[in-house]
Design an enzyme around this catalytic site. Sequence first.
Site, PDB file in Angstrom:
ATOM      1  N   ASP A  45      48.086  88.516  43.819  1.00 20.71           N
ATOM      2  CA  ASP A  45      48.233  88.754  45.255  1.00 20.71           C
ATOM      3  C   ASP A  45      49.247  87.763  45.820  1.00 20.71           C
ATOM      4  O   ASP A  45      49.271  86.593  45.402  1.00 20.71           O
ATOM      5  CB  ASP A  45      46.862  88.576  45.963  1.00 20.71           C
ATOM      6  CG  ASP A  45      46.790  89.345  47.265  1.00 20.71           C
ATOM      7  OD1 ASP A  45      47.575  89.036  48.177  1.00 20.71           O
ATOM      8  OD2 ASP A  45      45.959  90.261  47.357  1.00 20.71           O
ATOM      9  N   TYR A 163      56.384 105.100  53.797  1.00 16.87           N
ATOM     10  CA  TYR A 163      55.132 104.720  53.132  1.00 16.87           C
ATOM     11  C   TYR A 163      54.592 105.888  52.308  1.00 16.87           C
ATOM     12  O   TYR A 163      54.254 105.735  51.124  1.00 16.87           O
ATOM     13  CB  TYR A 163      54.124 104.297  54.213  1.00 16.87           C
ATOM     14  CG  TYR A 163      52.739 104.003  53.703  1.00 16.87           C
ATOM     15  CD1 TYR A 163      52.385 102.752  53.226  1.00 16.87           C
ATOM     16  CD2 TYR A 163      51.755 104.997  53.726  1.00 16.87           C
ATOM     17  CE1 TYR A 163      51.093 102.490  52.771  1.00 16.87           C
ATOM     18  CE2 TYR A 163      50.474 104.739  53.280  1.00 16.87           C
ATOM     19  CZ  TYR A 163      50.148 103.490  52.805  1.00 16.87           C
ATOM     20  OH  TYR A 163      48.868 103.241  52.356  1.00 16.87           O
TER      21      TYR A 163
HETATM   22  P1  NAD Z   1      45.288  94.896  52.580  1.00 14.30           P
HETATM   23  O1  NAD Z   1      46.520  94.545  53.345  1.00 14.30           O
HETATM   24  O2  NAD Z   1      44.031  94.213  52.953  1.00 14.30           O
HETATM   25  O3  NAD Z   1      45.512  94.727  51.032  1.00 14.30           O
HETATM   26  C1  NAD Z   1      46.781  94.695  50.426  1.00 14.30           C
HETATM   27  C2  NAD Z   1      46.814  93.471  49.521  1.00 14.30           C
HETATM   28  O4  NAD Z   1      48.066  93.476  48.813  1.00 14.30           O
HETATM   29  C3  NAD Z   1      46.749  92.173  50.308  1.00 14.30           C
HETATM   30  O5  NAD Z   1      45.853  91.290  49.681  1.00 14.30           O
HETATM   31  C4  NAD Z   1      48.178  91.644  50.269  1.00 14.30           C
HETATM   32  O6  NAD Z   1      48.246  90.238  50.374  1.00 14.30           O
HETATM   33  C5  NAD Z   1      48.642  92.172  48.922  1.00 14.30           C
HETATM   34  N1  NAD Z   1      50.094  92.343  48.815  1.00 14.30           N
HETATM   35  C6  NAD Z   1      50.926  92.935  49.715  1.00 14.30           C
HETATM   36  N2  NAD Z   1      52.190  92.904  49.259  1.00 14.30           N
HETATM   37  C7  NAD Z   1      52.147  92.288  48.047  1.00 14.30           C
HETATM   38  C8  NAD Z   1      53.127  91.950  47.072  1.00 14.30           C
HETATM   39  N3  NAD Z   1      54.433  92.235  47.284  1.00 14.30           N
HETATM   40  N4  NAD Z   1      52.743  91.323  45.950  1.00 14.30           N
HETATM   41  C9  NAD Z   1      51.423  91.018  45.748  1.00 14.30           C
HETATM   42  N5  NAD Z   1      50.459  91.303  46.623  1.00 14.30           N
HETATM   43  C10 NAD Z   1      50.819  91.938  47.761  1.00 14.30           C
HETATM   44  O7  NAD Z   1      45.136  96.482  52.714  1.00 14.30           O
HETATM   45  P2  NAD Z   1      44.071  97.496  52.116  1.00 14.30           P
HETATM   46  O8  NAD Z   1      43.688  98.377  53.235  1.00 14.30           O
HETATM   47  O9  NAD Z   1      43.039  96.770  51.361  1.00 14.30           O
HETATM   48  O10 NAD Z   1      44.982  98.371  51.124  1.00 14.30           O
HETATM   49  C11 NAD Z   1      44.833  98.345  49.712  1.00 14.30           C
HETATM   50  C12 NAD Z   1      45.597  99.534  49.139  1.00 14.30           C
HETATM   51  O11 NAD Z   1      45.010 100.761  49.598  1.00 14.30           O
HETATM   52  C13 NAD Z   1      47.062  99.617  49.528  1.00 14.30           C
HETATM   53  O12 NAD Z   1      47.799 100.079  48.425  1.00 14.30           O
HETATM   54  C14 NAD Z   1      47.096 100.654  50.626  1.00 14.30           C
HETATM   55  O13 NAD Z   1      48.352 101.285  50.723  1.00 14.30           O
HETATM   56  C15 NAD Z   1      46.031 101.594  50.126  1.00 14.30           C
HETATM   57  N6  NAD Z   1      45.449 102.431  51.180  1.00 14.30           N
HETATM   58  C16 NAD Z   1      44.720 101.856  52.174  1.00 14.30           C
HETATM   59  C17 NAD Z   1      44.155 102.685  53.142  1.00 14.30           C
HETATM   60  C18 NAD Z   1      43.343 102.137  54.272  1.00 14.30           C
HETATM   61  O14 NAD Z   1      42.931 102.931  55.118  1.00 14.30           O
HETATM   62  N7  NAD Z   1      43.071 100.850  54.341  1.00 14.30           N
HETATM   63  C19 NAD Z   1      44.347 104.067  53.072  1.00 14.30           C
HETATM   64  C20 NAD Z   1      45.136 104.587  52.051  1.00 14.30           C
HETATM   65  C21 NAD Z   1      45.665 103.765  51.090  1.00 14.30           C
HETATM   66  C1  UD1 Z   2      46.054 104.544  57.519  1.00 15.82           C
HETATM   67  C2  UD1 Z   2      46.339 103.309  56.669  1.00 15.82           C
HETATM   68  C3  UD1 Z   2      47.351 103.635  55.614  1.00 15.82           C
HETATM   69  C4  UD1 Z   2      46.814 104.818  54.829  1.00 15.82           C
HETATM   70  C5  UD1 Z   2      46.523 106.011  55.742  1.00 15.82           C
HETATM   71  C6  UD1 Z   2      45.851 107.140  54.976  1.00 15.82           C
HETATM   72  C7  UD1 Z   2      46.016 101.239  57.855  1.00 15.82           C
HETATM   73  C8  UD1 Z   2      46.626 100.169  58.668  1.00 15.82           C
HETATM   74  N1  UD1 Z   2      46.830 102.227  57.514  1.00 15.82           N
HETATM   75  O1  UD1 Z   2      47.213 104.938  58.264  1.00 15.82           O
HETATM   76  O2  UD1 Z   2      47.505 102.522  54.752  1.00 15.82           O
HETATM   77  O3  UD1 Z   2      47.687 105.192  53.830  1.00 15.82           O
HETATM   78  O4  UD1 Z   2      45.599 105.608  56.732  1.00 15.82           O
HETATM   79  O5  UD1 Z   2      45.511 108.173  55.848  1.00 15.82           O
HETATM   80  O6  UD1 Z   2      44.841 101.202  57.536  1.00 15.82           O
HETATM   81  N2  UD1 Z   2      45.580 104.253  66.709  1.00 15.82           N
HETATM   82  C9  UD1 Z   2      45.335 104.151  68.064  1.00 15.82           C
HETATM   83  N3  UD1 Z   2      45.217 102.899  68.596  1.00 15.82           N
HETATM   84  C10 UD1 Z   2      45.320 101.752  67.852  1.00 15.82           C
HETATM   85  C11 UD1 Z   2      45.581 101.876  66.466  1.00 15.82           C
HETATM   86  C12 UD1 Z   2      45.714 103.135  65.923  1.00 15.82           C
HETATM   87  O7  UD1 Z   2      45.247 105.158  68.772  1.00 15.82           O
HETATM   88  O8  UD1 Z   2      45.168 100.650  68.401  1.00 15.82           O
HETATM   89  C13 UD1 Z   2      45.666 105.591  66.118  1.00 15.82           C
HETATM   90  C14 UD1 Z   2      46.950 105.847  65.361  1.00 15.82           C
HETATM   91  O9  UD1 Z   2      47.963 106.299  66.227  1.00 15.82           O
HETATM   92  C15 UD1 Z   2      46.485 106.922  64.371  1.00 15.82           C
HETATM   93  C16 UD1 Z   2      45.030 106.530  64.086  1.00 15.82           C
HETATM   94  O10 UD1 Z   2      44.620 105.696  65.154  1.00 15.82           O
HETATM   95  O11 UD1 Z   2      46.493 108.189  64.968  1.00 15.82           O
HETATM   96  C17 UD1 Z   2      44.859 105.798  62.768  1.00 15.82           C
HETATM   97  O12 UD1 Z   2      45.810 104.750  62.757  1.00 15.82           O
HETATM   98  P1  UD1 Z   2      45.778 103.618  61.622  1.00 15.82           P
HETATM   99  O13 UD1 Z   2      44.425 103.038  61.516  1.00 15.82           O
HETATM  100  O14 UD1 Z   2      46.926 102.704  61.893  1.00 15.82           O
HETATM  101  O15 UD1 Z   2      45.967 104.450  60.293  1.00 15.82           O
HETATM  102  P2  UD1 Z   2      47.015 105.519  59.731  1.00 15.82           P
HETATM  103  O16 UD1 Z   2      48.308 105.465  60.444  1.00 15.82           O
HETATM  104  O17 UD1 Z   2      46.277 106.822  59.689  1.00 15.82           O
END
Ligand code: NAD
Ligand code: UD1
Length: 337
Positions: A45, A163
């Site tokens: 990380d 993305y």
């Molecule tokens: P997060 O930001 O908490 O986790 C991402 C981790 O990757 C962090 O610990 C960050 O420090 C590390 N990281 C970022 N860039 C890096 C790099 N260049 N080298 C090494 N480490 C790096 O976010 P998360 O929500 O836990 O996301 C985890 C994975 O799930 C991601 O691939 C994200 O795209 C994917 N994902 C998340 C969601 C969501 O809703 N949270 C939805 C779809 C996909």
């Molecule tokens: C999220 C994830 C992305 C993932 C995707 C899968 C995060 C930050 N992003 O994107 O990594 O691949 O789901 O579906 O978790 N919104 C508001 N007010 C706010 C913040 C957000 O209205 O203050 C709305 C946004 O416009 C969007 C929805 O909430 O319509 C979800 O937004 P967000 O949580 O940022 O996620 P995604 O863009 O769906």
Amino acid sequence: MSATQTDHRSDATGPLVAVTGGAGFIGSHTVDRLIEAGCRVIVLDDFSTGKRENLATWAGDERVEILTVNIADGIFAALAPVTARMGPISRIIHLAAQTAVIHSIANPLDDVRVNYAGTVQVLEYARASGVDKVVFASSAAVYGDVTESPVGENAPKKPVSPYGIDKLGSENFLYYYSTVHRVAATALRFFNVYGPRQDPKSPYSGVISIFADRAMAETPLTIFGDGEQTRDFVYVGDVSRIVVDACLSDAGDREAVNVGTGKETTINELARTVIELCGANSTITHAEARPGEILRSLAAVDRADTIFNFRAQVPLAEGLRATLDWARGWPGLNKTA
Ligand code: NAD
Ligand code: UD1
């Protein structure tokens, strides 16, 4: 040495799993579950959004090795001394990414460097080092604006953000490494994941973490657009369960699998529910819709069930309560399932 530490030492023989992004939100829950399943773990990380406190349970535990490394620079050099000591890595869970859709639109090259080339760096290591399997965090963003709902895995892929493009390109690389180089690979397309440890402090954070933070401070919640866009919100304990199952199972090679609940919620409903659960007096304001915004997002969930016997178990209201309890600093509910 305490009894607990002694136990740790006697257990330090399980499969060795590398988790990129293991200090992050989903990553740290995944590490917890891997250790519970008897694995040893190497976290890679760069701590750009990840936090050491997310892994505090495992500080000093010899089953968990934490390396500070930027995956975009390659992972061979960082891993060499550790694998010399711990042995070869059998499986990789690749979660490291820049995760904000909106950031990728403003900085597409940055996204390509980490979210696309970074995946190839991980896969090159897997190929060269004889890793058995790679599980990759893909996203619902690969579908773009969907033409069917719920969206099935074979639906057209028309991502509307760098993305989503980089996640889809990474999936193609997984398929290539599996077919040509025999590295088994599964892409899990997460929908909107939420739960304890999701950081609310960035404007790019997941909407539930931001709304919870605002409601608890009794400040206004801002909805982008009319709020009728939907998301399929899936609890992190459910997500970490399928990630670990996919990692340790031999099923799912060359598959891409949705990870959602099969239920959709509008952002308007979400805002009202969070305010209600907090008992808060927050108001709701609207701002301009985000560019590259997906209007409807709802997972078809049958493939996850067929391949991994997975169904999300935590209803949104229950997951929201656990998230709010964690945000309030209440103990005992920072659960993984
Ligand atoms: P997060 O930001 O908490 O986790 C991402 C981790 O990757 C962090 O610990 C960050 O420090 C590390 N990281 C970022 N860039 C890096 C790099 N260049 N080298 C090494 N480490 C790096 O976010 P998360 O929500 O836990 O996301 C985890 C994975 O799930 C991601 O691939 C994200 O795209 C994917 N994902 C998340 C969601 C969501 O809703 N949270 C939805 C779809 C996909
Ligand atoms: C999220 C994830 C992305 C993932 C995707 C899968 C995060 C930050 N992003 O994107 O990594 O691949 O789901 O579906 O978790 N919104 C508001 N007010 C706010 C913040 C957000 O209205 O203050 C709305 C946004 O416009 C969007 C929805 O909430 O319509 C979800 O937004 P967000 O949580 O940022 O996620 P995604 O863009 O769906």
